[in-house]
Design an enzyme around this catalytic site. Structure first.
Site, PDB file in Angstrom:
ATOM      1  N   ASP A 181       6.893   8.557   6.558  1.00 39.72           N
ATOM      2  CA  ASP A 181       7.271   7.910   5.374  1.00 39.72           C
ATOM      3  C   ASP A 181       7.732   6.466   6.176  1.00 39.72           C
ATOM      4  OD1 ASP A 181       8.578   6.128   3.581  1.00 39.72           O
ATOM      5  OD2 ASP A 181       8.398   7.940   2.262  1.00 39.72           O
ATOM      6  N   HIS A 182       6.908   5.467   6.203  1.00 37.05           N
ATOM      7  CA  HIS A 182       7.339   4.606   7.189  1.00 37.05           C
ATOM      8  C   HIS A 182       8.622   3.808   6.561  1.00 37.05           C
ATOM      9  CE1 HIS A 182       5.043   1.603   4.452  1.00 37.05           C
ATOM     10  NE2 HIS A 182       5.820   0.981   5.061  1.00 37.05           N
ATOM     11  N   ASP A 239       2.141   5.925  -4.859  1.00 37.27           N
ATOM     12  CA  ASP A 239       2.025   4.941  -3.851  1.00 37.27           C
ATOM     13  C   ASP A 239       3.244   4.466  -3.340  1.00 37.27           C
ATOM     14  OD1 ASP A 239       0.116   3.422  -2.127  1.00 37.27           O
ATOM     15  OD2 ASP A 239       1.133   1.554  -2.876  1.00 37.27           O
ATOM     16  N   HIS A 244       8.519   6.229  -0.598  1.00 37.90           N
ATOM     17  CA  HIS A 244       9.336   5.297  -0.091  1.00 37.90           C
ATOM     18  C   HIS A 244      10.692   5.128  -0.899  1.00 37.90           C
ATOM     19  CE1 HIS A 244       5.800   4.662   2.068  1.00 37.90           C
ATOM     20  NE2 HIS A 244       5.215   3.763   1.465  1.00 37.90           N
ATOM     21  N   LYS A 344       3.413  -4.495  -7.709  1.00 37.75           N
ATOM     22  CA  LYS A 344       2.712  -5.450  -6.923  1.00 37.75           C
ATOM     23  C   LYS A 344       2.420  -6.777  -7.825  1.00 37.75           C
ATOM     24  CE  LYS A 344       0.265  -2.188  -4.210  1.00 37.75           C
ATOM     25  NZ  LYS A 344       0.927  -2.513  -2.749  1.00 37.75           N
TER      26      LYS A 344
HETATM   27  C1  BG6 Z   1       2.604   1.556   1.695  1.00 41.12           C
HETATM   28  C2  BG6 Z   1       1.630   1.474   0.302  1.00 41.12           C
HETATM   29  O1  BG6 Z   1       2.598   3.083   1.795  1.00 41.12           O
HETATM   30  O2  BG6 Z   1       3.674   0.620   1.656  1.00 41.12           O
HETATM   31  C3  BG6 Z   1       1.322   0.074   0.063  1.00 41.12           C
HETATM   32  O3  BG6 Z   1       0.517   2.319   0.271  1.00 41.12           O
HETATM   33  C4  BG6 Z   1       2.344  -1.128   0.042  1.00 41.12           C
HETATM   34  O4  BG6 Z   1       0.551  -0.195  -1.183  1.00 41.12           O
HETATM   35  C5  BG6 Z   1       3.024  -0.730   1.647  1.00 41.12           C
HETATM   36  O5  BG6 Z   1       1.960  -2.029   0.019  1.00 41.12           O
HETATM   37  C6  BG6 Z   1       4.523  -1.329   1.459  1.00 41.12           C
HETATM   38  O6  BG6 Z   1       5.042  -1.312   2.680  1.00 41.12           O
HETATM   39  P1  BG6 Z   1       5.924  -2.506   3.402  1.00 41.12           P
HETATM   40  O7  BG6 Z   1       6.571  -1.825   4.509  1.00 41.12           O
HETATM   41  O8  BG6 Z   1       5.148  -3.618   3.560  1.00 41.12           O
HETATM   42  O9  BG6 Z   1       6.986  -2.728   2.306  1.00 41.12           O
END
Ligand code: BG6
Length: 500
Positions: A181-182, A239, A244, A344
């Site tokens: 989970d980045h 998503d 997140h 978004k």
């Molecule tokens: C991703 C989603 O996991 O995270 C994207 O699939 C989203 O839709 C993105 O834009 C957002 O990541 P960050 O790091 O740009 O906030």
């Protein structure tokens, strides 16, 4: 001193977008900052036929573009570590060739059989690949460690997440599985832990007695950017929210871990997910706001509505905005509302957590005394802002709001890794702290599942114009409780609202 084990990183989905935009640049940065092991190799795997040389040329050109690099010896050396294996990933027989190739690279780079398998493929292959790897003994740790990194989405709902979990666990041990989970790789998300548990100043106040409510916002200015096909089946709930946002919530609300290690930390976050108050019929109807962006002119540009995006159904009812009020059923947080939103095509890209402290018991300086707020900015302009009241200079005793702020970019010489750099490095080190554990992912699905079930019955979907802060009904979510969203500006300390 570099103590990492030599290893090979085998990336399934090597010709995909994520590999080129995130994984290879992250590995390149780790390489130039000398954080990778002394000897490493990267093996790209996908169906397309490339030779090593063709794939290296493709990666090099993508890297030069994305990182704005000139030709250099360093870049050439990095690319020389990259290899390629064409493979029909769905066919177990083909994996014999992969095994041979990995053994050759193991010899050449002295990796001792240590391999990371990175699944950057469509989720439909998440079950197949581990099974095929296992059929050729590539899950066995008898000759070096084997780790499996799995990209999100981890399941489409609770049932598919459970099924995927079972499938992975048939071939890999939980300790070998790293679910990315980045958001957990973001420095500022990790800082939530350090900020909370290393300061005697805040932690005593971090509970229902002193905190009135909490906001979590993850806003994006971009739309679906050519990912309409995927997004239309996912929506903001799957998503962003299920993973997140709930992970950020976990870091904001968890109890102090007994130790700073993977199990202690993950034991505490999972308890939060298990304590999320299930949304009943009333809450689903009143505390959940789903929205979808509609076309509008933003800063002179005509932006298409969601239904006009490529890959999106003309009558799509997929939400691009979620606003939700939720509660946590535990001692620390009983009765404290958490207002969480993501969307978004909002006015700007910003992720932040706002802690609103309770007012003093008696408003001795008048009703307009400002409340104490802590704004924890996760991105961009990372930092922390504290807002409190001070005496307005001059006659009388009036209070006015002032701020104290800290910004990450004021730290001298701080080398902040991007989320993918950090997570790849941790996976190579064998540290799963910042990866989602199976029970946590399933607990998050438990909370989200009733929302998905509710969404299937076509609940109200509010339109909002691109470049606005979402449906006005999301404002009412707070205003009916006598509160309002903080309008987050692009820069942490700006007081003007962002330009719409
Ligand atoms: C991703 C989603 O996991 O995270 C994207 O699939 C989203 O839709 C993105 O834009 C957002 O990541 P960050 O790091 O740009 O906030």
């Amino acid at each position: 001193m570099n103590k990492l084990d030599n290893n090979c990183i085998a990336i399934f989905g090597a010709s995909g977008d994520l590999t080129q935009r995130k994984l290879i640049p992250a590995l390149y940065h780790l390489y130039i900052t000398e954080q990778l092991s002394d000897s490493f190799s990267i093996l790209g795997i996908s169906r397309t036929e490339y030779s090593d040389t063709d794939y290296q040329a493709k990666i090099k050109s993508a890297l030069k573009d994305s990182e704005k690099l000139e030709d250099s010896e360093q870049l050439d050396t990095f690319c020389s570590h990259i290899h390629y294996q064409p493979l029909n990933t769905a066919d177990a027989e083909n994996y014999g060739q992969l095994k041979t190739r990995l053994a050759q690279l193991g010899e050449q780079y002295q990796t001792g059989g240590n391999i990371i398998f990175y699944l950057s493929t469509p989720p439909s292959l998440y079950g197949v690949i581990p099974e095929c790897l296992a059929a050729h003994g590539l899950n066995s740790e008898e000759d070096g460690w084997k780790r499996l990194i799995v990209e999100k989405p981890f399941g489409y709902d609770k049932a598919s997440a459970l099924a995927l979990d079972d499938q992975l666990h048939r071939f890999f041990q939980e300790e070998q599985i790293y679910r990315i989970d980045h958001y957990l790789g973001k420095e500022t998300v990790q800082n939530l832990l350090v900020f909370r548990f290393s300061n005697g100043l805040f932690e005593p106040l971090w509970n229902r007695n002193y905190i009135d409510h909490v906001e979590i916002t993850a806003a994006e200015a971009l739309g679906v950017e050519g990912r309409g096909g995927y997004y239309d089946g996912a929506g903001a709930m799957r998503d962003m929210f299920q993973n997140h946002l709930l992970q950020v919530l976990g870091m904001v609300t968890m109890e102090p871990p007994a130790l700073i290690n993977a199990n202690s930390i993950r034991n505490e976050t999972v308890k939060v997910f298990q304590s999320l108050h299930p949304l009943d019929e009333r809450a689903l109807n009143e505390d959940l706001i789903l929205g979808q962006y509609t076309s509008s002119k933003v800063r002179g540009d005509e932006l298409p509505g969601y239904r006009e995006e490529k890959g999106v159904a003309e009558d799509s009812r997929t939400e691009t905005y979620v606003g939700l009020k939720l509660f946590i059923d535990n001692w620390r947080w009983n009765g404290v509302p958490f207002y969480v939103r993501t969307g978004k095509r909002l006015p700007t890209r910003v992720t932040e957590v706002v802690i609103h402290f309770k007012k003093t018991p008696h408003p001795v300086f008048g009703q307009n005394t400002p409340e104490n707020k802590l704004v924890i900015r996760i991105q961009p302009d990372e930092g922390i802002l504290m807002k409190f009241g001070l005496k307005q200079p001059g006659a009388g005793f009036h209070s006015q709001e002032v701020s104290m702020d800290f910004r990450y970019d004021s730290l001298d010489g701080a080398q902040v890794l991007t989320a993918y750099e950090r997570l790849l490095l941790d996976a190579i080190k064998g540290d799963p702290t910042l990866f989602a554990r199976s029970d946590a992912v399933l607990a998050c699905w438990d909370f989200v599942q009733p929302i998905l079930d509710f969404s299937r019955n076509n609940p109200t979907l509010y339109g909002y114009a691109c470049g606005t802060w979402g449906p006005k009904e999301a404002d009412e979510l707070l205003s009916r409780d006598g509160r309002e969203w903080r309008f987050p500006c692009k820069n942490l300390t700006d007081t003007e609202y962002c330009e719409l």
